[in-house]
Design a protein around this motif. Sequence first.
Motif, PDB file in Angstrom:
ATOM      1  N   GLU A 103      -6.645  -4.714   8.564  1.00 26.47           N
ATOM      2  CA  GLU A 103      -5.637  -3.665   8.727  1.00 26.47           C
ATOM      3  C   GLU A 103      -5.178  -3.605  10.182  1.00 26.47           C
ATOM      4  O   GLU A 103      -5.938  -3.913  11.096  1.00 26.47           O
ATOM      5  CB  GLU A 103      -6.206  -2.307   8.328  1.00 26.47           C
ATOM      6  CG  GLU A 103      -6.618  -2.188   6.876  1.00 26.47           C
ATOM      7  CD  GLU A 103      -7.134  -0.799   6.548  1.00 26.47           C
ATOM      8  OE1 GLU A 103      -6.485  -0.118   5.743  1.00 26.47           O
ATOM      9  OE2 GLU A 103      -8.162  -0.396   7.096  1.00 26.47           O
TER      10      GLU A 103
ATOM     11  N   ASP B 206     -12.041   0.889   2.042  1.00 21.55           N
ATOM     12  CA  ASP B 206     -11.065   1.082   3.108  1.00 21.55           C
ATOM     13  C   ASP B 206     -11.761   1.398   4.436  1.00 21.55           C
ATOM     14  O   ASP B 206     -12.853   1.973   4.455  1.00 21.55           O
ATOM     15  CB  ASP B 206     -10.132   2.233   2.723  1.00 21.55           C
ATOM     16  CG  ASP B 206      -8.870   2.271   3.565  1.00 21.55           C
ATOM     17  OD1 ASP B 206      -8.502   1.231   4.148  1.00 21.55           O
ATOM     18  OD2 ASP B 206      -8.229   3.335   3.631  1.00 21.55           O
ATOM     19  N   ASP B 207     -11.118   1.009   5.544  1.00 21.59           N
ATOM     20  CA  ASP B 207     -11.617   1.304   6.899  1.00 21.59           C
ATOM     21  C   ASP B 207     -13.066   0.868   7.063  1.00 21.59           C
ATOM     22  O   ASP B 207     -13.879   1.570   7.676  1.00 21.59           O
ATOM     23  CB  ASP B 207     -11.492   2.796   7.217  1.00 21.59           C
ATOM     24  CG  ASP B 207     -10.064   3.300   7.106  1.00 21.59           C
ATOM     25  OD1 ASP B 207      -9.141   2.496   7.337  1.00 21.59           O
ATOM     26  OD2 ASP B 207      -9.866   4.488   6.780  1.00 21.59           O
TER      27      ASP B 207
ATOM     28  N   THR C  17     -13.567   5.108   0.134  1.00 18.11           N
ATOM     29  CA  THR C  17     -14.174   5.212   1.456  1.00 18.11           C
ATOM     30  C   THR C  17     -15.659   4.866   1.383  1.00 18.11           C
ATOM     31  O   THR C  17     -16.274   4.902   0.303  1.00 18.11           O
ATOM     32  CB  THR C  17     -14.033   6.636   2.004  1.00 18.11           C
ATOM     33  OG1 THR C  17     -14.716   7.545   1.122  1.00 18.11           O
ATOM     34  CG2 THR C  17     -12.560   7.029   2.102  1.00 18.11           C
TER      35      THR C  17
ATOM     36  N   ASP D 239     -11.251  -2.113   9.434  1.00 20.84           N
ATOM     37  CA  ASP D 239     -10.536  -1.013  10.077  1.00 20.84           C
ATOM     38  C   ASP D 239      -9.706  -1.498  11.261  1.00 20.84           C
ATOM     39  O   ASP D 239     -10.122  -2.372  12.025  1.00 20.84           O
ATOM     40  CB  ASP D 239     -11.531   0.048  10.556  1.00 20.84           C
ATOM     41  CG  ASP D 239     -10.827   1.292  11.067  1.00 20.84           C
ATOM     42  OD1 ASP D 239     -10.215   1.994  10.249  1.00 20.84           O
ATOM     43  OD2 ASP D 239     -10.869   1.528  12.293  1.00 20.84           O
TER      44      ASP D 239
ATOM     45  N   ASN E 189      -4.998   4.916  -2.005  1.00 20.71           N
ATOM     46  CA  ASN E 189      -6.268   5.505  -1.598  1.00 20.71           C
ATOM     47  C   ASN E 189      -6.758   6.472  -2.671  1.00 20.71           C
ATOM     48  O   ASN E 189      -5.976   7.257  -3.218  1.00 20.71           O
ATOM     49  CB  ASN E 189      -6.099   6.255  -0.275  1.00 20.71           C
ATOM     50  CG  ASN E 189      -5.846   5.309   0.878  1.00 20.71           C
ATOM     51  OD1 ASN E 189      -6.763   4.673   1.383  1.00 20.71           O
ATOM     52  ND2 ASN E 189      -4.598   5.195   1.297  1.00 20.71           N
TER      53      ASN E 189
ATOM     54  N   SER F 264      -9.223   9.592  -3.557  1.00 18.83           N
ATOM     55  CA  SER F 264     -10.002  10.692  -2.991  1.00 18.83           C
ATOM     56  C   SER F 264     -11.306  10.886  -3.770  1.00 18.83           C
ATOM     57  O   SER F 264     -11.329  10.733  -4.997  1.00 18.83           O
ATOM     58  CB  SER F 264      -9.180  11.978  -3.046  1.00 18.83           C
ATOM     59  OG  SER F 264     -10.005  13.115  -2.876  1.00 18.83           O
TER      60      SER F 264
ATOM     61  N   GLU G  55       0.857  -1.185   0.000  1.00 20.71           N
ATOM     62  CA  GLU G  55       0.000   0.000   0.000  1.00 20.71           C
ATOM     63  C   GLU G  55       0.891   1.232   0.000  1.00 20.71           C
ATOM     64  O   GLU G  55       1.786   1.360   0.838  1.00 20.71           O
ATOM     65  CB  GLU G  55      -0.932   0.033   1.214  1.00 20.71           C
ATOM     66  CG  GLU G  55      -1.804   1.282   1.222  1.00 20.71           C
ATOM     67  CD  GLU G  55      -2.798   1.331   2.374  1.00 20.71           C
ATOM     68  OE1 GLU G  55      -3.490   2.362   2.501  1.00 20.71           O
ATOM     69  OE2 GLU G  55      -2.886   0.348   3.135  1.00 20.71           O
TER      70      GLU G  55
ATOM     71  N   GLU H 243      -8.391   2.085  -3.215  1.00 19.37           N
ATOM     72  CA  GLU H 243      -9.164   1.998  -1.985  1.00 19.37           C
ATOM     73  C   GLU H 243     -10.095   3.202  -1.889  1.00 19.37           C
ATOM     74  O   GLU H 243      -9.649   4.349  -1.942  1.00 19.37           O
ATOM     75  CB  GLU H 243      -8.228   1.944  -0.779  1.00 19.37           C
ATOM     76  CG  GLU H 243      -7.286   0.748  -0.805  1.00 19.37           C
ATOM     77  CD  GLU H 243      -6.404   0.683   0.429  1.00 19.37           C
ATOM     78  OE1 GLU H 243      -6.622   1.493   1.368  1.00 19.37           O
ATOM     79  OE2 GLU H 243      -5.500  -0.164   0.462  1.00 19.37           O
TER      80      GLU H 243
END
Length: 239
Positions: free
Chosen positions: A190, A133-134, A105, A156, A71, A73, A12, A103
Amino acid sequence: MEMTSGTIFSAEALLRWQPAGTEPISCGDFIANAEESGLIVQIGEWVLRQACRQLKIWRDAGHPALKIALNLSPRQLEQVNFCALLAHILDEAGIPPTALELEITESILMQRSDYNLAMLTRLSEMGIHLSVDDFGTGYSSLGYLQRFPVHSLKIDQSFVRDIGQHQNDTALVTAIIAMATSLRLGVIAEGVETLQQAQFLMAHGCHAAQGYYYSGAVPAEAFSELIGDQFEHTSRLHR
């Protein structure tokens, strides 16, 4: 890390800001400002180029199956030409779309716009792997997971940290793994820091993880040594 075999299958890319003469600044301390100002679009494009170039170096050095995760955005996704830009970056670096994981959100899923759905579908059709992610910290629903073309969930680290210590977090982890399995999604934990956490995850059907138990964040050169040592170890096992 594939926990059962000990194989490193992906990296990552984590951003650090390096002001002259000072210690590197973690992305957590400046990404929010970059998002608010819109600079995340230019930064994100730079990161994509650098990460893809680095992956090409690792693959050419004898690790052709290695992948890289970044990641994404929401502001990057808003770019009308994002898919074309990404295709150009991949072609420029000489790596296939299947080597890249983006990844996203839960907030991107929650927006549930036709535009987001169309953009993510185009990325998936290109062969790019999409992960949430998370997972568990937002408010997404099963309906979003079914509608959007996601391939895996990343549990997460706040839940993983308290495995075996807090009953609710332990139950959440097992529920996320079971849900991912039933939806035929991959699942990655994670923030794995102990052998006990790794053993618990494997016993409940999660076989991929990242965290300090395996390695902290390291520069590209140090990661090259990690995968190089792994390659030597695997070669000796098969001699």
